[in-house]
Design an enzyme around this catalytic site. Structure first.
Site, PDB file in Angstrom:
ATOM      1  N   LYS A   1       0.830  -1.210   0.000  1.00 42.39           N
ATOM      2  CA  LYS A   1       0.000   0.000   0.000  1.00 42.39           C
ATOM      3  C   LYS A   1       0.866   1.262   0.000  1.00 42.39           C
ATOM      4  CE  LYS A   1      -2.211  -0.885   3.855  1.00 42.39           C
ATOM      5  NZ  LYS A   1      -1.607  -2.161   4.275  1.00 42.39           N
TER       6      LYS A   1
ATOM      7  N   ARG B   1      -9.148   1.089   9.406  1.00 46.30           N
ATOM      8  CA  ARG B   1      -8.711  -0.272   9.683  1.00 46.30           C
ATOM      9  C   ARG B   1      -9.771  -1.086  10.406  1.00 46.30           C
ATOM     10  NH1 ARG B   1      -2.816   0.512   9.307  1.00 46.30           N
ATOM     11  NH2 ARG B   1      -1.741  -1.436   9.595  1.00 46.30           N
TER      12      ARG B   1
ATOM     13  N   ARG C   1      11.848  -6.875   4.923  1.00 43.73           N
ATOM     14  CA  ARG C   1      11.707  -5.445   4.612  1.00 43.73           C
ATOM     15  C   ARG C   1      12.674  -4.591   5.445  1.00 43.73           C
ATOM     16  NH1 ARG C   1       5.853  -2.588   4.650  1.00 43.73           N
ATOM     17  NH2 ARG C   1       5.863  -2.993   6.886  1.00 43.73           N
TER      18      ARG C   1
ATOM     19  N   ARG D   1      11.735  -2.510  10.792  1.00 43.68           N
ATOM     20  CA  ARG D   1      10.712  -1.962  11.689  1.00 43.68           C
ATOM     21  C   ARG D   1      10.517  -2.921  12.852  1.00 43.68           C
ATOM     22  NH1 ARG D   1       5.564  -0.247   8.146  1.00 43.68           N
ATOM     23  NH2 ARG D   1       4.530  -1.167   9.939  1.00 43.68           N
TER      24      ARG D   1
ATOM     25  N   ARG E   1      -0.253  -9.224  13.480  1.00 40.69           N
ATOM     26  CA  ARG E   1      -0.811  -8.128  12.663  1.00 40.69           C
ATOM     27  C   ARG E   1      -1.747  -8.695  11.593  1.00 40.69           C
ATOM     28  NH1 ARG E   1       4.284  -5.369  10.476  1.00 40.69           N
ATOM     29  NH2 ARG E   1       2.914  -3.882   9.465  1.00 40.69           N
TER      30      ARG E   1
HETATM   31  P1  AMP Z   1       1.249   0.362   9.129  1.00 39.64           P
HETATM   32  O1  AMP Z   1       2.513   1.069   8.811  1.00 39.64           O
HETATM   33  O2  AMP Z   1       0.072   0.914   8.383  1.00 39.64           O
HETATM   34  O3  AMP Z   1       1.366  -1.137   9.001  1.00 39.64           O
HETATM   35  O4  AMP Z   1       0.931   0.653  10.673  1.00 39.64           O
HETATM   36  C1  AMP Z   1       1.812   0.249  11.695  1.00 39.64           C
HETATM   37  C2  AMP Z   1       1.070   0.195  13.020  1.00 39.64           C
HETATM   38  O5  AMP Z   1       0.541   1.486  13.337  1.00 39.64           O
HETATM   39  C3  AMP Z   1      -0.127  -0.747  13.066  1.00 39.64           C
HETATM   40  O6  AMP Z   1       0.240  -2.086  13.321  1.00 39.64           O
HETATM   41  C4  AMP Z   1      -0.957  -0.135  14.187  1.00 39.64           C
HETATM   42  O7  AMP Z   1      -0.391  -0.436  15.452  1.00 39.64           O
HETATM   43  C5  AMP Z   1      -0.748   1.357  13.954  1.00 39.64           C
HETATM   44  N1  AMP Z   1      -1.770   1.902  13.039  1.00 39.64           N
HETATM   45  C6  AMP Z   1      -1.589   2.388  11.776  1.00 39.64           C
HETATM   46  N2  AMP Z   1      -2.748   2.803  11.243  1.00 39.64           N
HETATM   47  C7  AMP Z   1      -3.702   2.554  12.181  1.00 39.64           C
HETATM   48  C8  AMP Z   1      -5.107   2.744  12.235  1.00 39.64           C
HETATM   49  N3  AMP Z   1      -5.798   3.260  11.207  1.00 39.64           N
HETATM   50  N4  AMP Z   1      -5.753   2.377  13.374  1.00 39.64           N
HETATM   51  C9  AMP Z   1      -5.096   1.860  14.423  1.00 39.64           C
HETATM   52  N5  AMP Z   1      -3.771   1.636  14.439  1.00 39.64           N
HETATM   53  C10 AMP Z   1      -3.075   1.987  13.327  1.00 39.64           C
END
Ligand code: AMP
Length: 218
Positions: free
Chosen positions: A9, A84, A123, A157, A168
């Site tokens: 994404k 989400r 990654r 990360r 996740r």
């Molecule tokens: P991502 O980079 O989008 O995979 O996000 C990394 C982490 O940030 C996720 O595993 C959540 O802990 C938090 N996070 C990101 N976006 C959201 C969201 N819309 N709602 C809740 N937690 C989020």
């Protein structure tokens, strides 16, 4: 943009930002910046992020509502990593209604879990710019652990460890996947195959967005 963690994404949103000048709003990137800056929000968010859990909706919804109301979002924006869950989708619908705007499409990048685990464990991300992303196997930098674009260090990360990734993915299936039906029923869903390479996925999404744009302007 919808899809499991690791489906691409962020990469695709960044390319669409370049193609169409759409503001790229990535909740994960915003949260990681808060963590890096050691803000109170960052400290709270980190606990959830490291565990692979979702950060509480109140925190995220406020953050997004503010971003999409800004002047730089006027000509369109891409949401990456939000909504989400159903509550966030409802909050988004409400915020858009207040702004007298609406969603053009929900772009879903699909990929099976095992391929995602392989992708995410390899990654690596630039410490200076989180949109500079590599893969030890599929897209290695010229020099190990060094960003090709700005020479900064590459890191894994914290939430890209296998155990956290599996969690996740569970969170994605339980909470985010229902949004696919939600946007499909609304006639907004477009599906893309995340197993293809990033250039092919990009070509498909770009063509779709270009068509949607044309239809909007007609
Ligand atoms: P991502 O980079 O989008 O995979 O996000 C990394 C982490 O940030 C996720 O595993 C959540 O802990 C938090 N996070 C990101 N976006 C959201 C969201 N819309 N709602 C809740 N937690 C989020």
């Amino acid at each position: 943009m919808l899809g499991p963690p690791g489906a691409g994404k962020g990469t695709q949103a960044e390319r669409l930002h370049e193609d169409f000048g759409l503001l790229h709003i990535a909740t994960g990137d915003i949260l990681r910046a808060e963590v890096a800056a050691d803000t109170p929000l960052g400290t709270e968010a980190r606990r959830y992020m490291d565990a692979g859990e979702l950060v509480p909706d109140e925190v995220i919804v406020g953050m997004i509502t503010q971003r999409i109301s800004g002047g730089d979002a006027r000509d369109g924006f891409l949401l990456d990593g939000f909504p989400r869950n159903e509550r966030q989708a409802d909050a988004l619908a409400e915020a858009l209604e207040q702004l007298e705007r609406r969603l053009t499409a929900a772009l879903l990048i699909e990929m099976p879990d095992e391929a995602l685990v392989r992708r995410l464990t390899g990654r690596r991300m630039c410490v200076k710019n989180p949109t500079h992303i590599y893969h030890v196997e599929f897209d290695p930098p010229k020099h190990a652990d060094v960003c090709d674009q700005d020479g900064a260090r590459l890191v894994q990360r914290d939430d890209d460890r296998e155990e956290t990734i599996r969690h996740r993915l569970q969170v994605y299936h339980a909470q985010t996947e229902p949004l696919i039906d939600h946007y499909d029923h609304a006639g907004l869903l477009r599906r893309f195959d995340g197993n293809r390479n990033a250039n092919e996925v990009h070509a498909h999404i770009r063509a779709t967005v270009a068509t949607l744009r044309l239809e909007e302007e007609l």
